[in-house]
Design a protein around this motif. Structure first.
Motif, PDB file in Angstrom:
ATOM      1  N   MET A   1       0.865  -1.199   0.000  1.00 23.65           N
ATOM      2  CA  MET A   1       0.000   0.000   0.000  1.00 23.65           C
ATOM      3  C   MET A   1       0.887   1.230   0.000  1.00 23.65           C
ATOM      4  O   MET A   1       1.810   1.334   0.797  1.00 23.65           O
ATOM      5  N   GLU A   2       0.624   2.101  -0.863  1.00 26.34           N
ATOM      6  CA  GLU A   2       1.506   3.248  -1.018  1.00 26.34           C
ATOM      7  C   GLU A   2       0.995   4.427  -0.216  1.00 26.34           C
ATOM      8  O   GLU A   2      -0.144   4.805  -0.284  1.00 26.34           O
ATOM      9  N   SER A   3       1.856   4.997   0.610  1.00 26.26           N
ATOM     10  CA  SER A   3       1.481   6.196   1.338  1.00 26.26           C
ATOM     11  C   SER A   3       1.686   7.383   0.434  1.00 26.26           C
ATOM     12  O   SER A   3       2.608   7.443  -0.355  1.00 26.26           O
ATOM     13  N   ARG A   4       0.810   8.368   0.559  1.00 26.49           N
ATOM     14  CA  ARG A   4       0.859   9.497  -0.355  1.00 26.49           C
ATOM     15  C   ARG A   4       0.943  10.801   0.421  1.00 26.49           C
ATOM     16  O   ARG A   4       0.264  10.989   1.394  1.00 26.49           O
ATOM     17  N   MET A   5       1.775  11.665  -0.068  1.00 23.45           N
ATOM     18  CA  MET A   5       1.698  13.044   0.402  1.00 23.45           C
ATOM     19  C   MET A   5       2.140  13.950  -0.722  1.00 23.45           C
ATOM     20  O   MET A   5       3.257  13.905  -1.165  1.00 23.45           O
ATOM     21  N   SER A   6       1.248  14.716  -1.200  1.00 25.84           N
ATOM     22  CA  SER A   6       1.583  15.479  -2.354  1.00 25.84           C
ATOM     23  C   SER A   6       2.019  16.867  -1.953  1.00 25.84           C
ATOM     24  O   SER A   6       1.364  17.411  -1.134  1.00 25.84           O
ATOM     25  N   THR A   7       1.661  15.887  -2.640  1.00 18.02           N
ATOM     26  CA  THR A   7       1.597  16.701  -1.952  1.00 18.02           C
ATOM     27  C   THR A   7       2.999  16.916  -2.920  1.00 18.02           C
ATOM     28  O   THR A   7       3.342  16.556  -3.035  1.00 18.02           O
TER      29      THR A   7
ATOM     30  N   LEU B   1       1.871   4.735   9.753  1.00 16.01           N
ATOM     31  CA  LEU B   1       3.054   5.231  10.459  1.00 16.01           C
ATOM     32  C   LEU B   1       4.111   5.720   9.464  1.00 16.01           C
ATOM     33  O   LEU B   1       4.841   6.665   9.757  1.00 16.01           O
ATOM     34  N   LEU B   2       4.175   5.089   8.287  1.00 15.97           N
ATOM     35  CA  LEU B   2       5.104   5.569   7.259  1.00 15.97           C
ATOM     36  C   LEU B   2       4.672   6.941   6.760  1.00 15.97           C
ATOM     37  O   LEU B   2       5.516   7.830   6.554  1.00 15.97           O
ATOM     38  N   THR B   3       3.364   7.143   6.583  1.00 11.99           N
ATOM     39  CA  THR B   3       2.869   8.458   6.176  1.00 11.99           C
ATOM     40  C   THR B   3       3.118   9.487   7.276  1.00 11.99           C
ATOM     41  O   THR B   3       3.439  10.649   6.993  1.00 11.99           O
ATOM     42  N   THR B   4       2.979   9.067   8.536  1.00 10.07           N
ATOM     43  CA  THR B   4       3.304   9.953   9.660  1.00 10.07           C
ATOM     44  C   THR B   4       4.770  10.359   9.617  1.00 10.07           C
ATOM     45  O   THR B   4       5.121  11.524   9.875  1.00 10.07           O
TER      46      THR B   4
ATOM     47  N   CYS C   1      -2.370  11.723  11.110  1.00 11.99           N
ATOM     48  CA  CYS C   1      -1.972  10.384  10.664  1.00 11.99           C
ATOM     49  C   CYS C   1      -1.567   9.509  11.846  1.00 11.99           C
ATOM     50  O   CYS C   1      -1.852   8.306  11.867  1.00 11.99           O
ATOM     51  N   ALA C   2      -0.900  10.102  12.829  1.00 13.27           N
ATOM     52  CA  ALA C   2      -0.517   9.345  14.019  1.00 13.27           C
ATOM     53  C   ALA C   2      -1.745   8.877  14.792  1.00 13.27           C
ATOM     54  O   ALA C   2      -1.787   7.738  15.292  1.00 13.27           O
ATOM     55  N   VAL C   3      -2.739   9.754  14.902  1.00 17.00           N
ATOM     56  CA  VAL C   3      -3.982   9.381  15.583  1.00 17.00           C
ATOM     57  C   VAL C   3      -4.673   8.234  14.853  1.00 17.00           C
ATOM     58  O   VAL C   3      -5.144   7.274  15.464  1.00 17.00           O
ATOM     59  N   TYR C   4      -4.699   8.306  13.524  1.00 22.25           N
ATOM     60  CA  TYR C   4      -5.332   7.248  12.740  1.00 22.25           C
ATOM     61  C   TYR C   4      -4.552   5.945  12.877  1.00 22.25           C
ATOM     62  O   TYR C   4      -5.141   4.861  12.951  1.00 22.25           O
ATOM     63  N   ALA C   5      -3.217   6.034  12.911  1.00 19.05           N
ATOM     64  CA  ALA C   5      -2.387   4.835  13.082  1.00 19.05           C
ATOM     65  C   ALA C   5      -2.664   4.185  14.432  1.00 19.05           C
ATOM     66  O   ALA C   5      -2.723   2.953  14.548  1.00 19.05           O
ATOM     67  N   PHE C   6      -2.853   5.017  15.460  1.00 18.48           N
ATOM     68  CA  PHE C   6      -3.160   4.489  16.790  1.00 18.48           C
ATOM     69  C   PHE C   6      -4.539   3.824  16.786  1.00 18.48           C
ATOM     70  O   PHE C   6      -4.713   2.717  17.316  1.00 18.48           O
ATOM     71  N   ALA C   7      -5.528   4.490  16.177  1.00 14.56           N
ATOM     72  CA  ALA C   7      -6.884   3.942  16.138  1.00 14.56           C
ATOM     73  C   ALA C   7      -6.956   2.686  15.275  1.00 14.56           C
ATOM     74  O   ALA C   7      -7.779   1.795  15.527  1.00 14.56           O
ATOM     75  N   ASN C   8      -6.080   2.596  14.285  1.00 12.72           N
ATOM     76  CA  ASN C   8      -6.081   1.461  13.370  1.00 12.72           C
ATOM     77  C   ASN C   8      -5.288   0.262  13.910  1.00 12.72           C
ATOM     78  O   ASN C   8      -5.245  -0.793  13.279  1.00 12.72           O
ATOM     79  N   GLY C   9      -4.649   0.450  15.056  1.00 10.59           N
ATOM     80  CA  GLY C   9      -3.899  -0.644  15.678  1.00 10.59           C
ATOM     81  C   GLY C   9      -2.456  -0.749  15.254  1.00 10.59           C
ATOM     82  O   GLY C   9      -1.750  -1.678  15.674  1.00 10.59           O
ATOM     83  N   GLU C  10      -1.978   0.188  14.428  1.00 11.16           N
ATOM     84  CA  GLU C  10      -0.594   0.103  13.962  1.00 11.16           C
ATOM     85  C   GLU C  10       0.410   0.383  15.073  1.00 11.16           C
ATOM     86  O   GLU C  10       1.499  -0.213  15.086  1.00 11.16           O
ATOM     87  N   VAL C  11       0.083   1.279  15.990  1.00 10.20           N
ATOM     88  CA  VAL C  11       1.014   1.607  17.075  1.00 10.20           C
ATOM     89  C   VAL C  11       1.242   0.387  17.953  1.00 10.20           C
ATOM     90  O   VAL C  11       2.395   0.060  18.319  1.00 10.20           O
TER      91      VAL C  11
END
Length: 376
Positions: A1-7, A106-109, A262-272
């Motif tokens: 899965m590719e993390s994106r920031m354009s950005t 976490l990589l996107t973070t 992104c860190a909050v989402y990683a925590f909620a998603n169980g990645e932390v």
């Protein structure tokens, strides 16, 4: 899965920022002398308002031109080449890292945090200055950071409910959504040739990614929403960095908020919790992984700088078109580096996509030439 920031940081010092600001103020001053009837809904989209206004001496006065049409072709090309190089390099780096440790949020973070640290370092060295924000500007940038995070979240969630080929075909519609946003919201018009150039760009991606198509109803709706959000994000970025903010200001003010979200989402998603277990199991014990993460963060920081500046000099639609070209180039890179096998249809699709990009580039170059010459 590719993390994106354009950005993007093209400034060697803060003087260019003040030059851009001075140019904008001068342009706004010219606009203030126009009559309300002559004022377009989207000033950036207009090269001239009908015939050029006539002065008392009979000379013609050119009106505001879209920023991408005031940028030289060589400058656009230079930024696009660097943008593609960094984008593809980060894609390969992400693939290598996520193949070892699958923690995309976490990589996107990490990407957002590296961008934030880098921008603050540049500010500390005097290469970047940030003006004081009022309440409205703070709310705008906060909303933009949420849009950035939401775009990634929707894209990642939709991937679980659709096949990768279907997801790629849907994402290839981003240029169409970008055009629709500019037409509906800003009243911008495009030439017939621009519309025609979208056909090979989308058809090429469809052929290049042809495979097993699968989608649930919720997956289709989420993927469609992700396409719309991606187009909105690209247009919003362009409006911000061609308006009151410089690209570096937006990055500096947005990236810390995006990192926190992104860190909050990683925590909620169980990645932390999962990464703690991985660390205890020695998954991060290899020094090479640490070096890879550090290099990945630096590449992401450089890409964010370049992509924002590329959006400014090339325009939101061109950035959306680049997304389609990137899909074809990624497949080509996979063939060379990872020995990915593709069929004749896929190979033909890559050629069609690149041909569409070449035709679009010609159309843009012709448009720039026509808008750089005032009517007499």
């Amino acid at each position: 899965m590719e993390s994106r920031m354009s950005t993007p940081l093209s400034q060697s010092d803060s003087s260019e920022k003040f030059d851009d600001y001075s140019e904008k103020m001068s342009s706004e001053s010219d606009h203030s002398r126009m009559s309300p009837v002559d004022s377009p809904r989207d000033l950036e989209a207009q090269a001239f308002l009908g015939d050029a206004n006539q002065t008392e001496a009979g000379s013609t006065v050119p009106q505001q031109v879209a920023h991408e049409h005031r940028t030289s072709f060589s400058t656009k090309l230079a930024f696009l080449v660097v943008y593609f190089f960094l984008n593809l390099t980060l894609t390969v780096s992400n693939k290598a890292i996520l193949g070892s440790v699958r923690f995309p949020w976490l990589l996107t973070t990490l990407h957002a945090s590296a961008t934030s640290i880098g921008c603050f370092a540049l500010m500390g060295m005097g290469y970047l200055e940030v003006k004081r924000l009022n309440t409205r500007e703070t709310l705008v940038l906060t909303a933009f950071s949420f849009l950035f995070t939401l775009n990634i979240a929707i894209s990642n969630v939709s991937l679980a409910a659709v096949s990768v080929p279907f997801h790629q075909i849907m994402r290839s519609l981003c240029p169409i959504c970008t055009i629709a946003i500019y037409r509906v919201v800003y009243g911008r018009t495009y030439s017939k040739e621009t519309y025609l150039s979208m056909i090979p760009l989308i058809l090429g991606v469809a052929l290049a990614t042809a495979g097993d198509y699968y989608a649930t109803l919720i997956g289709f709706l989420l993927t469609a929403l992700g396409v719309v959000l991606a187009a909105i994000k690209t247009v919003a970025t362009n409006r911000l960095i061609t308006g009151k903010f410089s690209p570096m200001e937006v990055l500096l003010l947005m990236s810390p908020l995006a990192a926190i979200q992104c860190a909050v989402y990683a925590f909620a998603n169980g990645e932390v919790a999962a990464v703690r277990i991985a660390i205890a199991d020695g998954a991060f014990s290899s020094p090479m992984l640490g070096y890879g993460l550090a290099a990945n963060a630096c590449i992401a920081f450089a890409l964010n700088i370049v992509s924002f500046q590329t959006n400014k000099v090339a325009g939101a639609l061109t950035i959306s078109v680049c997304g389609n070209v990137k899909q074809a180039l990624t497949i080509m890179l996979g063939i060379v580096l990872f020995h990915v096998h593709v069929g004749l249809v896929n190979g033909f699709g890559m050629l069609v996509t690149l041909a569409g990009a070449a035709y679009y580039s010609k159309v843009e170059l012709d448009t720039k030439r026509s808008k750089s010459q005032p009517k007499k």
